[in-house]
Every structure is written in structure tokens, then in C-alpha cells.
Design an enzyme around this catalytic site. Structure first.
Site, PDB file in Angstrom:
ATOM      1  N   ARG A  89      -7.568  -0.510   1.596  1.00 39.98           N
ATOM      2  CA  ARG A  89      -6.680  -0.047   0.520  1.00 39.98           C
ATOM      3  C   ARG A  89      -6.854  -1.012  -0.633  1.00 39.98           C
ATOM      4  O   ARG A  89      -6.558  -2.204  -0.495  1.00 39.98           O
ATOM      5  CB  ARG A  89      -5.222   0.005   0.980  1.00 39.98           C
ATOM      6  CG  ARG A  89      -4.243   0.155  -0.170  1.00 39.98           C
ATOM      7  CD  ARG A  89      -2.842   0.515   0.266  1.00 39.98           C
ATOM      8  NE  ARG A  89      -2.791   1.878   0.756  1.00 39.98           N
ATOM      9  CZ  ARG A  89      -1.660   2.539   0.991  1.00 39.98           C
ATOM     10  NH1 ARG A  89      -0.497   1.958   0.776  1.00 39.98           N
ATOM     11  NH2 ARG A  89      -1.688   3.771   1.437  1.00 39.98           N
ATOM     12  N   HIS A 130      -7.036   9.381  -2.168  1.00 36.93           N
ATOM     13  CA  HIS A 130      -6.317   9.062  -0.928  1.00 36.93           C
ATOM     14  C   HIS A 130      -6.717  10.125   0.115  1.00 36.93           C
ATOM     15  O   HIS A 130      -5.910  10.978   0.480  1.00 36.93           O
ATOM     16  CB  HIS A 130      -4.814   9.064  -1.193  1.00 36.93           C
ATOM     17  CG  HIS A 130      -3.990   8.375  -0.149  1.00 36.93           C
ATOM     18  ND1 HIS A 130      -4.543   7.754   0.961  1.00 36.93           N
ATOM     19  CD2 HIS A 130      -2.639   8.193  -0.040  1.00 36.93           C
ATOM     20  CE1 HIS A 130      -3.564   7.236   1.696  1.00 36.93           C
ATOM     21  NE2 HIS A 130      -2.408   7.494   1.119  1.00 36.93           N
ATOM     22  N   GLN A 143      -4.631  10.905   3.428  1.00 34.74           N
ATOM     23  CA  GLN A 143      -3.403  11.634   3.146  1.00 34.74           C
ATOM     24  C   GLN A 143      -3.695  13.132   3.001  1.00 34.74           C
ATOM     25  O   GLN A 143      -3.000  13.973   3.565  1.00 34.74           O
ATOM     26  CB  GLN A 143      -2.773  11.089   1.848  1.00 34.74           C
ATOM     27  CG  GLN A 143      -1.464  11.755   1.506  1.00 34.74           C
ATOM     28  CD  GLN A 143      -0.370  11.393   2.498  1.00 34.74           C
ATOM     29  OE1 GLN A 143      -0.139  10.232   2.765  1.00 34.74           O
ATOM     30  NE2 GLN A 143       0.291  12.403   3.053  1.00 34.74           N
ATOM     31  N   ASP A 201       4.569  13.508  -5.891  1.00 31.27           N
ATOM     32  CA  ASP A 201       4.364  12.098  -5.537  1.00 31.27           C
ATOM     33  C   ASP A 201       5.072  11.261  -6.611  1.00 31.27           C
ATOM     34  O   ASP A 201       5.524  11.800  -7.626  1.00 31.27           O
ATOM     35  CB  ASP A 201       2.852  11.791  -5.479  1.00 31.27           C
ATOM     36  CG  ASP A 201       2.546  10.354  -5.051  1.00 31.27           C
ATOM     37  OD1 ASP A 201       3.434   9.685  -4.479  1.00 31.27           O
ATOM     38  OD2 ASP A 201       1.404   9.886  -5.300  1.00 31.27           O
ATOM     39  N   CYS A 214       3.848  12.593  -0.109  1.00 29.59           N
ATOM     40  CA  CYS A 214       3.108  11.664   0.745  1.00 29.59           C
ATOM     41  C   CYS A 214       3.950  10.463   1.177  1.00 29.59           C
ATOM     42  O   CYS A 214       3.603   9.793   2.145  1.00 29.59           O
ATOM     43  CB  CYS A 214       1.851  11.186   0.032  1.00 29.59           C
ATOM     44  SG  CYS A 214       2.217  10.306  -1.492  1.00 29.59           S
ATOM     45  N   ARG A 254      -0.733  11.689   9.652  1.00 25.61           N
ATOM     46  CA  ARG A 254      -1.673  10.627   9.267  1.00 25.61           C
ATOM     47  C   ARG A 254      -2.302  10.027  10.522  1.00 25.61           C
ATOM     48  O   ARG A 254      -3.513   9.788  10.585  1.00 25.61           O
ATOM     49  CB  ARG A 254      -0.944   9.523   8.483  1.00 25.61           C
ATOM     50  CG  ARG A 254      -0.441   9.931   7.118  1.00 25.61           C
ATOM     51  CD  ARG A 254      -1.580  10.131   6.153  1.00 25.61           C
ATOM     52  NE  ARG A 254      -2.384   8.930   6.018  1.00 25.61           N
ATOM     53  CZ  ARG A 254      -2.078   7.885   5.249  1.00 25.61           C
ATOM     54  NH1 ARG A 254      -0.990   7.902   4.507  1.00 25.61           N
ATOM     55  NH2 ARG A 254      -2.870   6.822   5.187  1.00 25.61           N
TER      56      ARG A 254
HETATM   57  N1   CP Z   1       1.513   7.765   2.137  1.00 27.58           N
HETATM   58  C1   CP Z   1       1.101   6.479   2.311  1.00 27.58           C
HETATM   59  O1   CP Z   1      -0.076   6.168   2.196  1.00 27.58           O
HETATM   60  O2   CP Z   1       2.086   5.602   2.654  1.00 27.58           O
HETATM   61  P1   CP Z   1       1.989   4.001   2.719  1.00 27.58           P
HETATM   62  O3   CP Z   1       1.807   3.518   1.298  1.00 27.58           O
HETATM   63  O4   CP Z   1       3.287   3.580   3.320  1.00 27.58           O
HETATM   64  O5   CP Z   1       0.818   3.615   3.560  1.00 27.58           O
HETATM   65  N1  NVA Z   2       0.289   7.491  -5.752  1.00 27.44           N
HETATM   66  C1  NVA Z   2       0.918   6.491  -4.919  1.00 27.44           C
HETATM   67  C2  NVA Z   2       0.687   6.829  -3.468  1.00 27.44           C
HETATM   68  C3  NVA Z   2       1.272   5.852  -2.471  1.00 27.44           C
HETATM   69  C4  NVA Z   2       0.971   6.243  -1.051  1.00 27.44           C
HETATM   70  C5  NVA Z   2       0.359   5.112  -5.263  1.00 27.44           C
HETATM   71  O1  NVA Z   2      -0.852   5.008  -5.535  1.00 27.44           O
HETATM   72  O2  NVA Z   2       1.124   4.151  -5.315  1.00 27.44           O
END
Ligand code: CP
Ligand code: NVA
Length: 310
Positions: free
Chosen positions: A107, A134, A137, A229, A269, A297
Site C-alpha cells: 500500500r 485499489h 477492493q 467513498d 469500501c 476482501r
Molecule cells: N477498504 C480498505 O482498503 O480499508 P482499509 O484502509 O482499512 O484497509
Molecule cells: N479512497 C480512499 C480509500 C481508502 C480505502 C483512500 O485512498 O484513502
């Protein structure tokens, strides 16, 4: 024989629809096995390195637990505590890590950094969220829609809010599955032009419709799924005030849901901000499937790991 062994999962753009469908099927089977307590330790003795540049609840726990259920092991690696945080080149990190682990999950903010990691890693790399995509997701979301609505092809998904990483991955995967996808965003927040071009090209082959409708009320007509989101993604905190102002007309609430199909489900999400992108009534109400998404997930990521680990 065709195989996904060793393949990176950075986005779904370079995947054949049949391969993504197979992952979905495998996820469904793994979910069934997990529910019935049937052992499925297909990755016994294998390790997953999980690099996190940003916070996470679902991603970290679902990958870690998923590896355990598959009989393997997962290592949580905060990038702040890796030498990468002190300037070691990502190329060297990739080369070194892939001598130890069988797959790398990452990430990070910068998608290009993740692509460089993947190019230099012998182990397959799985994108667990970048500024651009993502993919895990989006796959979990397709499984969730399939479970609730019974089918994917020809369904209409409407994403309301910010044209961000989650929206991008949803566009791409919807197009791959022949799902119609409408993005409803304020002007200036439509998302990446490059991703739009890619999604439209995929849609032209699968018969999906990918479109933008500025007015959220118009966008959700005939929607089977209404998705939103956060308005302020990780890394965009400085823009909070401007964003909250621009996105105000895009809140998913009862009034908006009332204009979608009677059976429409609500998706997010997570993490969510009640009173901002979604009202408490909708996210905590009967049409919300957000915790099914969170659960799925786990199952889709197990399917991905099982498919790509050599
Ligand atoms: N939806 C998602 O990726 O959640 P987290 O940021 O908690 O991993
Ligand atoms: N769009 C959000 C998703 C988090 C899972 C972010 O990037 O923070």
C-alpha cells in the site's frame, strides 16, 4: 497451460475477463470452504511480505488472516521501519525481499513506485491501494454484487463522489465484467483521463457502458448499486475544506437512494464518514452491504494469493 502464477496484480487493466472471472469463482469456493471448516492450506510454508506506507484496517487484517488460513505466514512491514524509509532504492528492496518471500503486497501513494517494485521483484506484487488503483477492493465488490443481485453482466453501478483510486478500479473491473458504470462527480473530480480512456476501451469490447453524469439525481436512475467513498482520500487532507464544499451535493442519503431501483444496494469500501459522503441512515440501513464487502476482501485476496504464488 495458461496460468496466473507469478503475475503482478497492479490493476485489472491487463487481465483477461476470463481470468478475473476465474478468480471470482475461486474466491466463492474458498469462502464456502472457510464457512464449512474445510481445510485449504494450499500455501503451507509460504510467506507474504506486506509493505504499508499508509494506515489500514481491513487490508492488513484480511491479508494477514488470509495467509494464515492458507497455511502460510504474513509479515507486516511498515515502510517507515524498512530501509526504504531511509532512502534505500525501491529496486533494491524488491530484489532483496523477493529472495525471502513468495509474494509482496504493498500500500503506497505513488503507483509508479509500486510498478517499479513489481518490475524488480521476482515475487508477484499485489497492489493494496495506490493513488491510482485499489484492485483488491474492486474484486471484493464484484463478489458482493454477485452474491446480492445474482448476476453481474448488464447491471448498473453508479459511483457518486470523488473520482479516486476506488472509482478507477471500479470502472476498470465493471468494464471487464460487462457491468454498466456511471460516475457522478463534481466538475474537476472526474478522475484520471488515462483511466477513463482505458475503461472505455475495455467497455467497447465487453458491451459495458462507462459514462459520466454530473447530476447525482440523474445518475442514479435505474441504478442496481449506489457506491460512494470518502471525499478526502489519504494524502489529500490539505484539500479537506474545498473538497467538503465541492462534494456537498453528492451525499448518498435516503432522498438519493429513493431514486435508484427499488432493490438497489448501497456500497462503500470503508472507512466511512457518516454525515459527509453518506448519511447514517443509508450506511446503517437495510440496503447497505458494506460489511459483506469488507468480509469479501478476505476471500478474494486468498484467491489472488493462491493464483499468483508460484
Ligand atoms: N477498504 C480498505 O482498503 O480499508 P482499509 O484502509 O482499512 O484497509
Ligand atoms: N479512497 C480512499 C480509500 C481508502 C480505502 C483512500 O485512498 O484513502
Amino acid at each position: 497451460q495458461h496460468t496466473l502464477k507469478g503475475k503482478d496484480v497492479l490493476s485489472w487493466v491487463d487481465f483477461a475477463p476470463e481470468d478475473i472471472e476465474e478468480l471470482l469463482e475461486s474466491a466463492g469456493q474458498l469462502k464456502e470452504k472457510q464457512k464449512q471448516g474445510i481445510p485449504h492450506q494450499t500455501l503451507a510454508g509460504r510467506s507474504l511480505g506486506m509493505i504499508f506506507e499508509n494506515a489500514s484496517t481491513r487490508t492488513r487484517v484480511s491479508f494477514e488472516v488470509g495467509m494464515t488460513q492458507l497455511g502460510g505466514h504474513a509479515l507486516f512491514l511498515s515502510s517507515a521501519d524498512l530501509q526504504i524509509g531511509r532512502g534505500e532504492p525501491v529496486q533494491d528492496t524488491a530484489r532483496a525481499l523477493s529472495r525471502y518471500v513468495d509474494a509482496i503486497m504493498i500500500r503506497a501513494n505513488d503507483h509508479e513506485m509500486v510498478a517499479t517494485l513489481a518490475e524488480n521483484s521476482d515475487a508477484p506484487v499485489i497492489n493494496a491501494l495506490t493513488d491510482d488503483y485499489h484492485p483488491c477492493q474492486a474484486l471484493a465488490d464484484m463478489l458482493t454484487i454477485q452474491e446480492h443481485l445474482g448476476s453481474l453482466k448488464g447491471r448498473k453501478v453508479v459511483y457518486v463522489g470523488d473520482g479516486n483510486n476506488v472509482a478507477h478500479s471500479l470502472m476498470v473491473i465493471a468494464a471487464k465484467f460487462g457491468v454498466h458504470i456511471t460516475l457522478s462527480t463534481p466538475v474537476g473530480y472526474e478522475g484520471s483521463r488515462e483511466v477513463w480512456t482505458k475503461a472505455k476501451a475495455i467497455a467497447a469490447e465487453t458491451g459495458s457502458k462507462v459514462e459520466h453524469v454530473t447530476d447525482p439525481n440523474e445518475a442514479v436512475q435505474h441504478a442496481d448499486v449506489v457506491y460512494t467513498d470518502v471525499w478526502v482520500s489519504m494524502g489529500a487532507e490539505k484539500e479537506k475544506d474545498t473538497r467538503n464544499w465541492a462534494f456537498e451535493p453528492y451525499q448518498v442519503n435516503d432522498a438519493l437512494m429513493a431514486q435508484a431501483n427499488d432493490e438497489a444496494i448501497f456500497m462503500h469500501c470503508l472507512p466511512a464518514h457518516r454525515g459527509e459522503e453518506v448519511s447514517a441512515g443509508v450506511i446503517d440501513g437495510p440496503r447497505s452491504v458494506v460489511f459483506d464487502q469488507a468480509e469479501n476482501r478476505l476471500h478474494v485476496q486468498k484467491a489472488i494469493l493462491q493464483a499468483v504464488v508460484r
